[in-house]
Motif scaffolding. Structure first.
Motif, PDB file in Angstrom:
ATOM      1  N   SER A  75       7.352  -5.382  -2.916  1.00 16.11           N
ATOM      2  CA  SER A  75       5.792  -5.046  -3.395  1.00 16.11           C
ATOM      3  C   SER A  75       5.856  -4.103  -4.076  1.00 16.11           C
ATOM      4  O   SER A  75       4.663  -3.628  -4.258  1.00 16.11           O
ATOM      5  CB  SER A  75       5.012  -6.138  -2.342  1.00 16.11           C
ATOM      6  OG  SER A  75       4.889  -5.483  -1.363  1.00 16.11           O
ATOM      7  N   CYS A  76       6.625  -3.043  -3.216  1.00 13.04           N
ATOM      8  CA  CYS A  76       5.787  -1.573  -3.553  1.00 13.04           C
ATOM      9  C   CYS A  76       6.776  -0.876  -3.361  1.00 13.04           C
ATOM     10  O   CYS A  76       8.301  -0.910  -2.714  1.00 13.04           O
ATOM     11  CB  CYS A  76       4.613  -1.368  -2.340  1.00 13.04           C
ATOM     12  SG  CYS A  76       5.025  -1.380  -0.744  1.00 13.04           S
ATOM     13  N   ILE A  77       6.509   0.300  -3.126  1.00 14.05           N
ATOM     14  CA  ILE A  77       7.664   1.521  -2.937  1.00 14.05           C
ATOM     15  C   ILE A  77       6.633   2.827  -2.909  1.00 14.05           C
ATOM     16  O   ILE A  77       5.898   3.003  -2.862  1.00 14.05           O
ATOM     17  CB  ILE A  77       8.654   2.302  -4.918  1.00 14.05           C
ATOM     18  CG1 ILE A  77       9.125   1.040  -5.465  1.00 14.05           C
ATOM     19  CG2 ILE A  77       8.739   3.781  -4.779  1.00 14.05           C
ATOM     20  CD1 ILE A  77       9.598   1.825  -6.486  1.00 14.05           C
ATOM     21  N   VAL A  78       7.255   3.516  -1.766  1.00 10.51           N
ATOM     22  CA  VAL A  78       7.031   4.314  -0.896  1.00 10.51           C
ATOM     23  C   VAL A  78       7.741   5.698  -0.821  1.00 10.51           C
ATOM     24  O   VAL A  78       9.194   5.711  -0.885  1.00 10.51           O
ATOM     25  CB  VAL A  78       6.941   3.575   0.313  1.00 10.51           C
ATOM     26  CG1 VAL A  78       6.264   5.418   1.912  1.00 10.51           C
ATOM     27  CG2 VAL A  78       5.939   2.599   0.540  1.00 10.51           C
ATOM     28  N   ALA A  79       7.078   6.928  -0.720  1.00  6.83           N
ATOM     29  CA  ALA A  79       7.808   8.272  -0.852  1.00  6.83           C
ATOM     30  C   ALA A  79       7.532   8.904   0.035  1.00  6.83           C
ATOM     31  O   ALA A  79       6.417   9.211   0.128  1.00  6.83           O
ATOM     32  CB  ALA A  79       8.502   9.044  -2.116  1.00  6.83           C
ATOM     33  N   THR A  80       7.806   9.765   0.920  1.00  6.65           N
ATOM     34  CA  THR A  80       7.492  10.842   1.549  1.00  6.65           C
ATOM     35  C   THR A  80       7.854  12.337   0.764  1.00  6.65           C
ATOM     36  O   THR A  80       9.264  12.297   0.636  1.00  6.65           O
ATOM     37  CB  THR A  80       7.355  10.867   3.713  1.00  6.65           C
ATOM     38  OG1 THR A  80       9.311  10.561   3.395  1.00  6.65           O
ATOM     39  CG2 THR A  80       7.433   9.225   4.291  1.00  6.65           C
ATOM     40  N   THR A  81       6.856  13.117   1.160  1.00 11.11           N
ATOM     41  CA  THR A  81       7.270  14.211   0.071  1.00 11.11           C
ATOM     42  C   THR A  81       7.425  15.341   1.425  1.00 11.11           C
ATOM     43  O   THR A  81       6.698  15.317   2.185  1.00 11.11           O
ATOM     44  CB  THR A  81       6.551  14.844  -1.055  1.00 11.11           C
ATOM     45  OG1 THR A  81       5.514  14.696  -0.211  1.00 11.11           O
ATOM     46  CG2 THR A  81       6.143  12.815  -1.724  1.00 11.11           C
ATOM     47  N   TYR A 115       3.629  -3.659   4.048  1.00 11.90           N
ATOM     48  CA  TYR A 115       3.556  -3.027   5.243  1.00 11.90           C
ATOM     49  C   TYR A 115       4.196  -1.595   4.976  1.00 11.90           C
ATOM     50  O   TYR A 115       5.637  -1.889   4.546  1.00 11.90           O
ATOM     51  CB  TYR A 115       4.149  -3.532   6.580  1.00 11.90           C
ATOM     52  CG  TYR A 115       3.086  -4.649   6.933  1.00 11.90           C
ATOM     53  CD1 TYR A 115       1.866  -4.657   7.494  1.00 11.90           C
ATOM     54  CD2 TYR A 115       3.296  -6.147   6.770  1.00 11.90           C
ATOM     55  CE1 TYR A 115       1.580  -5.495   7.839  1.00 11.90           C
ATOM     56  CE2 TYR A 115       2.464  -7.390   7.200  1.00 11.90           C
ATOM     57  CZ  TYR A 115       1.423  -6.876   7.504  1.00 11.90           C
ATOM     58  OH  TYR A 115       0.655  -7.795   8.130  1.00 11.90           O
ATOM     59  N   VAL A 116       3.843  -0.906   5.513  1.00 13.23           N
ATOM     60  CA  VAL A 116       4.795   0.736   5.522  1.00 13.23           C
ATOM     61  C   VAL A 116       4.043   1.544   6.700  1.00 13.23           C
ATOM     62  O   VAL A 116       3.789   1.229   7.305  1.00 13.23           O
ATOM     63  CB  VAL A 116       3.638   1.535   3.635  1.00 13.23           C
ATOM     64  CG1 VAL A 116       4.421   3.031   4.644  1.00 13.23           C
ATOM     65  CG2 VAL A 116       3.884   0.671   3.355  1.00 13.23           C
ATOM     66  N   ASN A 157      -1.148  -1.863   6.277  1.00  9.72           N
ATOM     67  CA  ASN A 157      -1.130  -2.451   5.451  1.00  9.72           C
ATOM     68  C   ASN A 157      -1.671  -1.916   4.070  1.00  9.72           C
ATOM     69  O   ASN A 157      -2.654  -2.068   3.883  1.00  9.72           O
ATOM     70  CB  ASN A 157      -1.661  -4.276   5.605  1.00  9.72           C
ATOM     71  CG  ASN A 157      -1.266  -4.763   4.930  1.00  9.72           C
ATOM     72  OD1 ASN A 157      -1.959  -4.606   3.275  1.00  9.72           O
ATOM     73  ND2 ASN A 157      -1.205  -6.276   5.273  1.00  9.72           N
ATOM     74  N   VAL A 158      -0.624  -1.975   3.120  1.00  7.99           N
ATOM     75  CA  VAL A 158      -1.497  -1.157   1.978  1.00  7.99           C
ATOM     76  C   VAL A 158      -2.055  -1.717   0.756  1.00  7.99           C
ATOM     77  O   VAL A 158      -3.171  -1.076   0.015  1.00  7.99           O
ATOM     78  CB  VAL A 158      -0.343  -0.188   1.238  1.00  7.99           C
ATOM     79  CG1 VAL A 158       0.075   0.838   2.080  1.00  7.99           C
ATOM     80  CG2 VAL A 158       1.005  -1.150   0.402  1.00  7.99           C
ATOM     81  N   ARG A 159      -2.340  -3.413   0.956  1.00  5.81           N
ATOM     82  CA  ARG A 159      -2.398  -3.977  -0.013  1.00  5.81           C
ATOM     83  C   ARG A 159      -4.041  -4.610   0.612  1.00  5.81           C
ATOM     84  O   ARG A 159      -4.749  -3.942  -0.168  1.00  5.81           O
ATOM     85  CB  ARG A 159      -2.304  -5.582   0.062  1.00  5.81           C
ATOM     86  CG  ARG A 159      -2.712  -6.446  -1.118  1.00  5.81           C
ATOM     87  CD  ARG A 159      -2.328  -8.062  -1.313  1.00  5.81           C
ATOM     88  NE  ARG A 159      -2.308  -8.156  -0.012  1.00  5.81           N
ATOM     89  CZ  ARG A 159      -2.818  -8.984   0.827  1.00  5.81           C
ATOM     90  NH1 ARG A 159      -3.603  -9.414  -0.807  1.00  5.81           N
ATOM     91  NH2 ARG A 159      -2.278  -9.876   1.516  1.00  5.81           N
TER      92      ARG A 159
END
Length: 832
Positions: free
Chosen positions: A523-529, A563-564, A586-588
């Motif tokens: 359901s989503c894309i996560v990126a740490t920078t 969940y991230v 839980n990002v939603r």
């Protein structure tokens, strides 16, 4: 008068060759007679002898389990080091064999002979043979690089042919002309390429060249008066040992190409030389059938070179020499009042000890507070110097040297570093993503395990993506800033299938910001920078959230549905290393499940991989080979890491004969899916490895190995039952957490009572074992009965029947009373 060094008469007088096993436990020699000798490292006992039918052996290569030997009759034979016997003849040549070389994983052996072609044979299946036919004359030597994907073929025409073996069809990638001299195959002069341990360059009898541009970079000269007969890098690449047909033996320092030691006690020309993998020992054989094992080979004043980490190859304009502790501080003109220049040895010592070890501040830790003149000022090169004020030293105050904690480096889950020109960007249960460096661009290939569901695809990558993530819905890539991307990092998502036209999309990060890790869920894309941000996007590129991570710098991340999980560096521990902390959101629903909790790793252990199981529970795998899962993580403050499997205690390793580790891939179907790594490998490499799976086995206690009598067998059975109970209880807790905290499916709800019955079934087996032992075990048996989770009374009824079967009447009465109290709702603890 110095005592002459005495060799061991390993074989009849004549050419003799040797090879250490990768673990350094054994040293194998071959010669002109019909016997092979296996020496145990550190032992003065007579060597083991493998009697063979052939003689005139010309080459040997070894793994920890077997050796491969070439002979003048054209045979290449595999011998077992476990049984000291012949296993099979791998291949036969029509002319004498001159050299053999094994890939690091022991899967392939390259064979050079007086024939015009080189054969590369699979050591497990001798019917799999690759033929290299681009050379026009016989081949003198062959040498695999450290990755096993490139083979250097030294031909008698004076050309080194470089072949890529990363696919089933070998490819000639370079002819290096003018590097070695033209020679015959039977001479003592060597043409063998010696690959540097870092894999970026190789040494040959005339020069050192880099694999990126195949040009000469450095030369080790002045130590020999005749041709080179053997050469070998030290295990960490800091030293080079060379021998000449003029009976010379030299040790060189790699970084400066300086001759450290030249031995003058060599009586015969050395034909083969090899370093011990860990000790200060170097062994060599000569043309007189002798073996020499030189302990303390590197003199004491230079032995420090063997104790340092892997050193970079000595290349011109090498970027690695300007990274971290390898870089020398750039000093301004004012920092050199006397214009002094440092020697190469002084500079190398600074690199060896670190940038702060010989700094001015540490040299001036004494404060001349009474003006007596005992504290002299030092200049920029650490030398004492007189200054103005009548030649008296100036007063100096010593600030404390700067200290920095050791932080955990960021990594992308499921990816591997470069080995040769290839690396994996992602390995998981969906498939593999791997890339090939073509210098000007990369080529990316995505392969799926289920090819009926998805089709493999391949594309040219001008952006040089360095991170990848793959699932059933799509593939995610990221790249660093470059001229192709206007100096901005890029995220690229490619869905597998859509009900409209496929909508690939790219998004650029702000200037100066790079992706350190990323994850793709359903359901989503996560990126740490690199700036500490966590960026969350929808699957169609819509930015959903941006927030700064509390624990920085970021280490890695993982996701499952909404969940991230992010991991970062936290507080510094007593060992000077930061503790890794994780957070689960839980990002939603915008809810925090766990905040800045500790990743449970032992001191000195690193995180190898992080992922969610197929049922959505976070898992980690560490460098000690322990797989852990997070329990009760949906309840804030209640999460705990529980070990599912300690791979070092698996039955397959109990004999001690297997030297293997495991690359974690997934936790699915109540099994641990991984890739087996052999030969000391840390990462999987090419060709594409196979996935294996192992059952969970919680380390409750040590299991008796090889039970010899009935008592031992009963103890082993008891331990197995206890482990089954703990494992079933864990799986029941995980299933219950899922049902209680999510909108569970009917199948997930049905799984909870099934797991409950598994727990009670394990308890019934434990109860039967206690009843079998005798009446004195009655109290423990009653405790086991009280742990049963079934509230219908059926399991306690079964427990009563087990007690009656073993005639434990008192226990049976207690169990009946317990069942009655449960039926009327009384608390179990009051019955104990």
């Amino acid at each position: 008068m110095a005592v002459r060094l005495r060799g061991r008469p390993a074989h009849a007088p004549g050419p003799t060759y040797l090879s250490y096993t990768p673990n350094g436990k054994k040293l194998v020699t071959v010669g002109v007679n019909g016997a092979l000798r296996v020496f145990q490292h550190g032992s003065d006992n007579e060597p083991a002898i493998i009697d063979v039918l052939t003689d005139g052996h010309t080459a040997v290569a070894s793994t920890n389990d077997f050796i491969v030997v070439g002979a003048e009759d054209g045979s290449v034979t595999k011998y077992s080091l476990l049984t000291n016997s012949m296993e099979e003849i791998l291949v036969r040549c029509s002319l004498p064999v001159r050299d053999v070389s094994l890939s690091k994983d022991g899967e392939w052996v390259a064979v050079a002979s007086d024939e015009l072609e080189v054969k590369v044979v699979n050591t497990r299946d001798m019917t799999r043979i690759l033929h290299l036919r681009d050379q026009s004359r016989p081949v003198k030597n062959v040498s695999f690089d450290v990755s096993g994907s490139t083979l250097a073929v030294s031909c008698t025409d004076g050309i080194v042919y470089m072949y890529s073996l990363s696919s089933e069809q070998p490819t000639l990638i370079k002819r290096v002309d003018g590097l070695i001299k033209t020679l015959e195959t039977d001479v003592e002069v060597s043409a063998k390429v010696a690959w540097h341990p870092d894999g970026r360059a190789f040494a040959a009898p005339t020069a050192t060249r880099a694999r990126s541009d195949w040009q000469r970079h450095k030369a080790f000269s002045g130590g020999h008066r005749a041709d080179i007969s053997a050469a070998a890098w030290s295990p960490n690449g800091a030293l080079l040992a060379t021998a000449g047909v003029d009976k010379s033996l030299c040790i060189w320092e790699t970084r400066s190409q300086r001759l450290l030691k030249s031995y003058d006690d060599v009586q015969n020309a050395i034909l083969a030389i090899d370093w011990h993998p860990t000790d200060n020992v170097c062994s060599y054989t000569n043309n007189n059938g002798e073996l020499f094992i030189r302990e303390d080979f590197v003199p004491g004043e230079h032995a420090k070179h063997l104790r340092i980490a892997l050193q970079p190859a000595p290349l011109n304009n090498d970027p690695l020499s300007e990274i971290s502790g390898n870089a020398r501080k750039q000093l301004s003109n004012g920092d050199k009042p006397n214009g002094a220049r440092r020697s190469a040895e002084d500079q190398y010592l600074d690199d060896l000890l670190g940038p702060d070890a010989m700094s001015d501040d540490e040299m001036d830790f004494i404060e001349d507070d009474d003006g007596a003149g005992y504290a002299e000022e030092t200049n920029d090169v650490g030398k004492r110097s007189a200054v103005a004020n009548g030649g008296r030293p100036a007063k100096r105050h010593a600030p404390f040297a700067a200290w920095k904690p050791q932080v955990h480096e960021a990594f992308q889950p499921g990816s591997t570093p470069w080995r040769g020109d290839r690396r994996y960007l992602c390995l998981n249960m969906t498939g593999f993503v791997w890339t090939v460096n073509q210098d000007t661009h990369h080529t990316v290939t995505v392969e799926f395990h289920d090819r009926q569901e998805h089709r493999d695809f391949h594309f040219t990558d001008p952006y040089k993506y360095d991170k990848g993530s793959l699932n059933e819905k799509g593939t995610l890539f990221s790249c660093r800033p470059s001229t192709q991307t206007q100096q901005r990092a890029v995220l690229y998502y490619r869905p597998h299938e859509t009900w409209t036209t496929r909508t690939d999309w790219r998004t650029q990060l702000p200037v100066g910001e790079e992706v350190t890790s990323m994850s793709l869920s359903e359901s989503c894309i996560v990126a740490t920078t690199s700036k500490g941000y966590v960026r969350i996007y929808s699957l169609f590129g819509l930015p959903l959230k941006v927030y700064r991570q509390k624990s920085m710098p970021a280490v890695t991340c993982a996701s499952w549905r909404d969940y991230v999980m992010t991991v970062g560096n936290g507080l510094v521990g007593g060992d000077g290393t930061t503790r890794m902390l994780y957070t689960i959101d839980n990002v939603r629903r915008d809810e925090l499940c766990q905040s800045e909790d500790v990743v449970a790793l032992r001191e000195g252990t690193e995180l190898r991989n992080i992922f969610f199981s197929d049922k959505g529970d976070p898992c980690i795998y560490d460098t000690e080979g322990v797989l852990l899962i997070l329990l009760h993580w949906r309840t804030p403050g209640q999460a705990k890491w529980v070990p599912l499997l300690d791979t070092k205690t698996m039955d397959r390793l109990a004999s001690g004969r297997k030297d293997e580790t495991y690359w974690p891939v997934a936790v699915a179907n109540n099994k641990f899916h991984c890739i087996i790594l052999k030969g000391g490998d840390v990462y999987p490499h090419f060709p594409r490895p196979l996935l294996v799976d192992f059952d969970f086995k919680i380390p409750v206690s040590s299991f008796p190995a090889g039970a010899a009598d009935d008592e031992d067998k009963d103890a082993a059975q008891q331990k197995n039952l206890e482990e089954q109970y703990v494992r079933a209880s864990l799986q029941h807790s995980l299933a219950s957490d899922l049902v209680d905290n999510t909108n569970a499916t009917s199948a997930q709800k049905t799984e909870v009572p099934v797991m409950e019955r598994e727990v009670d079934k394990a308890l019934l087996q434990l109860l039967a074992a206690e009843c079998r032992e005798g009446e004195e075990r009655g109290m423990k048996a009653l405790e086991i009965a009280a742990l049963m989770r079934d509230r219908t009374g059926k399991m306690l009824e079964a427990a009563g029947k087990i007690a009656a079967r073993f005639q434990r009447d008192i226990l049976g009465e207690k169990i009946t009373q317990l069942a009655e109290r449960r039926l009327v709702g009384l608390v179990d603890e009051e019955d104990m």
